[in-house]
Design a protein around this motif. Sequence first.
Motif, PDB file in Angstrom:
ATOM      1  N   LYS A 170      19.707  39.315  56.141  1.00 52.66           N
ATOM      2  CA  LYS A 170      20.303  40.573  55.703  1.00 52.66           C
ATOM      3  C   LYS A 170      19.375  41.755  55.983  1.00 52.66           C
ATOM      4  CE  LYS A 170      22.990  38.334  52.035  1.00 52.66           C
ATOM      5  NZ  LYS A 170      23.111  38.120  50.569  1.00 52.66           N
ATOM      6  N   ASP A 220      22.199  38.114  61.556  1.00 52.52           N
ATOM      7  CA  ASP A 220      23.421  38.712  61.023  1.00 52.52           C
ATOM      8  C   ASP A 220      24.224  39.244  62.210  1.00 52.52           C
ATOM      9  OD1 ASP A 220      25.373  40.367  59.966  1.00 52.52           O
ATOM     10  OD2 ASP A 220      23.999  41.515  58.707  1.00 52.52           O
ATOM     11  N   LEU A 224      25.645  34.438  52.919  1.00 53.77           N
ATOM     12  CA  LEU A 224      25.817  35.634  53.746  1.00 53.77           C
ATOM     13  C   LEU A 224      27.142  36.352  53.493  1.00 53.77           C
ATOM     14  CD1 LEU A 224      24.455  34.333  57.187  1.00 53.77           C
ATOM     15  CD2 LEU A 224      23.272  35.751  55.489  1.00 53.77           C
ATOM     16  N   ASN A 276      30.037  41.143  55.593  1.00 53.75           N
ATOM     17  CA  ASN A 276      30.201  39.931  56.412  1.00 53.75           C
ATOM     18  C   ASN A 276      31.204  39.020  55.703  1.00 53.75           C
ATOM     19  OD1 ASN A 276      29.930  37.604  57.954  1.00 53.75           O
ATOM     20  ND2 ASN A 276      27.702  37.463  57.741  1.00 53.75           N
TER      21      ASN A 276
END
Length: 209
Positions: free
Chosen positions: A20, A38, A146, A151
């Motif tokens: 992140k 990511d 995540l 996302n």
Amino acid sequence: MNQSTSTIAPSVIQAANSLKAGQLLAYPTESVWGIGCDPYNEAAVQRILAIKQRPEEKGMIVVTDSADRIAPLLASLDNAQRESILKSWQTDSDNVDLEYQQAHTWLLPVPQTIATTIPSWITGQHQTVAVRVIAHPLVRKLCEQLVSAHNPFGLLVSTSCNLSGQSPASTFSEAYIYFGEQISYLQAETLGYTLPSQIRDAKTGSVIR
């Protein structure tokens, strides 16, 4: 090898936090080690493309933890197509005869209704996105961490962990030799699959790799 403990994520949560924060992460997959980031962080993706000397037009494979998570990407397929995909991912996760198992990545069409949720640097020049529900339990937990408004599908970039022209790392030690303290690592074993992941077209069923 004298790896720094600062590059080894002590937990899945801290590995997720490093992703992140825009870092690259090496991690075990079903057969070899992968390197990821990511997928919504363009700068991080560009770092991987530079390391791999891979053109953006080719697109990137992403993995997630659950087929339910990516239901919008499966919605445009007919029942038979969806069934083939879901069956392959279930087989991947059954962990039977691991030595002969093969992970399955599918090229899924990106519906116009959610096109803006998949970055162009992930799809490349294609109208599809290469997705796999990963069988590795630790990486599934990572993908789960995540999930966010940023996302929503819990996606993680997954490309082989190696320098351009070199063989993919099959162990943590090999991954570290390639990248040292440039990236972070989620230290664990692969699932022991001997075959590389297969890539297939969701619409036609044809094998791309």
